[in-house]
Design a protein around this motif. Structure first.
Motif, short mmCIF file in Angstrom:
data_model
loop_
_atom_site.label_atom_id
_atom_site.label_comp_id
_atom_site.label_asym_id
_atom_site.label_seq_id
_atom_site.Cartn_x
_atom_site.Cartn_y
_atom_site.Cartn_z
N VAL A 128 0.95 -4.54 -1.16
CA VAL A 128 0.71 -3.13 -1.45
C VAL A 128 1.22 -2.73 -2.83
CG1 VAL A 128 0.65 -2.36 0.94
CG2 VAL A 128 2.84 -2.54 -0.21
N LEU A 129 2.06 -3.56 -3.44
CA LEU A 129 2.53 -3.33 -4.79
C LEU A 129 2.58 -4.67 -5.51
CD1 LEU A 129 5.53 -0.87 -4.32
CD2 LEU A 129 3.50 -0.41 -5.66
N ILE A 130 2.18 -4.66 -6.77
CA ILE A 130 2.23 -5.89 -7.56
C ILE A 130 2.60 -5.54 -8.99
CG2 ILE A 130 -0.24 -5.80 -8.10
CD1 ILE A 130 -0.29 -8.87 -7.90
N ASN A 131 3.42 -6.37 -9.61
CA ASN A 131 3.89 -6.11 -10.96
C ASN A 131 4.21 -7.44 -11.62
OD1 ASN A 131 6.48 -5.34 -12.92
ND2 ASN A 131 4.92 -3.74 -12.84
N SER A 132 4.21 -7.46 -12.95
CA SER A 132 4.51 -8.71 -13.65
C SER A 132 5.17 -8.42 -14.99
CB SER A 132 3.23 -9.53 -13.88
OG SER A 132 2.31 -8.79 -14.68
N THR A 133 6.03 -9.35 -15.41
CA THR A 133 6.66 -9.31 -16.73
C THR A 133 6.89 -10.75 -17.17
OG1 THR A 133 7.79 -7.23 -16.22
CG2 THR A 133 8.64 -8.52 -18.07
N ARG A 134 6.40 -11.06 -18.36
CA ARG A 134 6.52 -12.43 -18.89
C ARG A 134 5.98 -13.43 -17.87
NH1 ARG A 134 12.24 -12.53 -22.29
NH2 ARG A 134 11.70 -10.82 -23.71
N THR A 135 6.82 -14.35 -17.40
CA THR A 135 6.33 -15.36 -16.46
C THR A 135 6.60 -15.00 -15.01
OG1 THR A 135 8.41 -16.61 -16.61
CG2 THR A 135 6.68 -17.17 -18.18
N TYR A 136 7.10 -13.79 -14.76
CA TYR A 136 7.48 -13.39 -13.40
C TYR A 136 6.41 -12.52 -12.75
CZ TYR A 136 12.10 -15.11 -14.64
OH TYR A 136 13.16 -15.91 -15.04
N LEU A 137 6.15 -12.79 -11.49
CA LEU A 137 5.21 -12.02 -10.68
C LEU A 137 5.93 -11.45 -9.48
CD1 LEU A 137 2.31 -11.14 -9.87
CD2 LEU A 137 2.08 -13.37 -8.73
N LEU A 138 5.82 -10.14 -9.28
CA LEU A 138 6.44 -9.45 -8.15
C LEU A 138 5.36 -8.94 -7.20
CD1 LEU A 138 9.29 -6.87 -8.05
CD2 LEU A 138 7.02 -6.16 -7.26
N VAL A 139 5.60 -9.11 -5.91
CA VAL A 139 4.70 -8.59 -4.88
C VAL A 139 5.53 -7.97 -3.77
CG1 VAL A 139 3.05 -9.19 -3.06
CG2 VAL A 139 2.79 -10.19 -5.33
N VAL A 140 5.16 -6.76 -3.33
CA VAL A 140 5.74 -6.13 -2.15
C VAL A 140 4.64 -6.02 -1.10
CG1 VAL A 140 6.90 -4.11 -1.21
CG2 VAL A 140 7.35 -4.81 -3.57
N THR A 141 4.94 -6.45 0.11
CA THR A 141 3.94 -6.47 1.17
C THR A 141 4.13 -5.29 2.12
OG1 THR A 141 5.32 -7.88 2.59
CG2 THR A 141 3.81 -8.97 1.06
N ALA A 142 3.14 -5.09 2.98
CA ALA A 142 3.15 -3.96 3.91
C ALA A 142 4.29 -4.05 4.92
CB ALA A 142 1.81 -3.87 4.63
N ASP A 143 4.81 -5.24 5.18
CA ASP A 143 5.94 -5.37 6.12
C ASP A 143 7.28 -5.38 5.39
OD1 ASP A 143 5.70 -7.80 4.91
OD2 ASP A 143 5.74 -8.99 6.74
N CYS A 144 7.30 -4.79 4.17
CA CYS A 144 8.54 -4.56 3.40
C CYS A 144 9.20 -5.84 2.89
CB CYS A 144 9.55 -3.77 4.23
SG CYS A 144 9.05 -2.07 4.53
N GLN A 145 8.43 -6.88 2.67
CA GLN A 145 8.98 -8.08 2.05
C GLN A 145 8.68 -8.04 0.55
OE1 GLN A 145 10.85 -10.53 3.72
NE2 GLN A 145 10.74 -8.91 5.26
#
Length: 367
Positions: A128-145
């Motif tokens: 439900v959320l996705i973001n990135s900076t340099r070589t890092y990828l962030l993801v937040v899922t619907a079950d709060c992980q």
């Protein structure tokens, strides 16, 4: 309302969402079906050209077409396109890569030229959320992980449950970002911002609406230093304008101001923002000087002279810098502030003597 993130509008017909990756700031949507993010051009010979990632839904069960175009939206040239089995719900990109997250929990990562950097991988629930900076990828899922990966090293950096920072059923996550060191920051709908402290395994609250009567919560004092802490707090809740008279009659405004400044300095330290740490520490010392709080002033300065500011005592091994700030230079500026107050002259002389002795030891170490 699913306030986790801004999601694509659902429509039985084909939906076209355009993500324009231009500079380093989130631009406002130009149309009702447009979302904007950050992805500079990868080619040094086309630095002025924008990259546009567009998603074409060909029917909900059938998946999506991910298309990358060069140039302006009105006159763009298709650079590459690919197909995903599921509907794409969110996109991100930066100078290193771009990524698409799908409703079935699958993640796709591509280079700017369309090369698939990693095979499609799956998280447990819909992103439900996705973001990135340099070589890092962030993801937040619907079950709060919350997940953070280093795409270049194909390595999992963080996996955390963000439900622990949601204080009630009505509290939701507004945004989540990852910094250049792979540390995630999460902002919730109750105006709290948290940064993960990996060594402690906890979420540290680095911005909140507390201490509303602090002098530094008003518009009377402006700070010039820009950093991650200021960026997080810029969009916080409006406290409103208050006069000095309103502040002075409040019973606990001095205590709230000290508490606010102490928290700001600690938060900047936790975020490794050296410039902000130095600024808020100076502001704290100035405030403590008003009440001649010699015990706390001495503790702040001696921790810089003999140990790390995080240390509980002076026996911890000493290093000359903390979050990029030279400790002795900061201590010298603090001693100068203390020396301006008549009631603190004895403390200022004592600290000045300790500072001179510390500098001499570094030049000519004993033994």
């Amino acid at each position: 309302e699913e306030a986790f993130s801004c999601k694509p509008h659902q429509c039985p017909d084909c939906i076209h969402l355009t993500y324009l990756f231009v500079a380093q700031r989130l631009e406002p949507a130009q149309a009702s079906a447009s979302l904007f993010a950050t992805l500079p051009s990868a080619s040094p010979f086309a630095a002025s050209a924008s990259r546009v990632l567009s998603v074409l839904y060909v029917g909900r069960p059938k998946g999506s077409v991910l298309r990358c175009s060069e140039g302006r939206v009105q006159s763009s040239r298709i650079s590459w396109e690919t197909w995903t089995d599921s509907s794409i719900t969110c996109l991100t990109g930066n100078e290193a890569f771009c990524a698409a997250a799908c409703a079935d929990g699958s993640i796709y990562v591509f280079s700017h030229a369309g090369r698939q950097i990693l095979p499609c991988f799956v998280v447990g629930s819909a992103p439900v959320l996705i973001n990135s900076t340099r070589t890092y990828l962030l993801v937040v899922t619907a079950d709060c992980q919350l997940f953070v990966w280093n795409v270049e090293l194909c390595k999992s950096v963080i996996k955390e449950d963000v439900s622990t920072i949601l204080s009630g059923a009505d509290t939701k996550i507004l945004c989540a970002t990852v910094d250049a060191n792979g540390i995630p920051t999460v902002t919730t709908s109750n105006s709290y911002t948290y940064s993960l402290h990996q060594e402690m395994g906890v979420w540290m609250r680095v911005a909140d609406p507390s201490c509303k009567y602090s002098e530094f919560r008003t518009n009377l004092d402006k700070v010039d230093t820009r950093g991650p802490l200021e960026e997080m707090q810029r969009h916080g809740p409006a406290v409103g304008k208050r006069s000095l008279r309103t502040l002075s009659v409040h019973e606990h405004h001095k205590a709230e101001t000290v508490a606010h400044l102490s928290n700001q300095a600690a938060a900047a330290l936790a975020l490794s923002s050296g410039e902000e740490y130095a600024m808020w520490t100076r502001a704290l010392v100035k405030k403590l000087c008003e009440t001649a709080d010699s015990d706390r002033l001495r503790d702040i300065c001696e921790n810089l002279l003999y140990s790390d500011p995080r240390a509980l005592n002076a026996t911890t091994s000493w290093s000359p810098t903390v979050v990029g700030v030279h400790k002795l230079d900061l201590a010298e500026s603090l001693v100068s502030i203390i020396a301006q107050h008549r009631k603190l002259q004895r403390l200022a002389l004592l600290l000045k003597s300790s500072l001179d002795r510390r500098r001499a030891e570094l030049v000519d170490p004993p033994g």
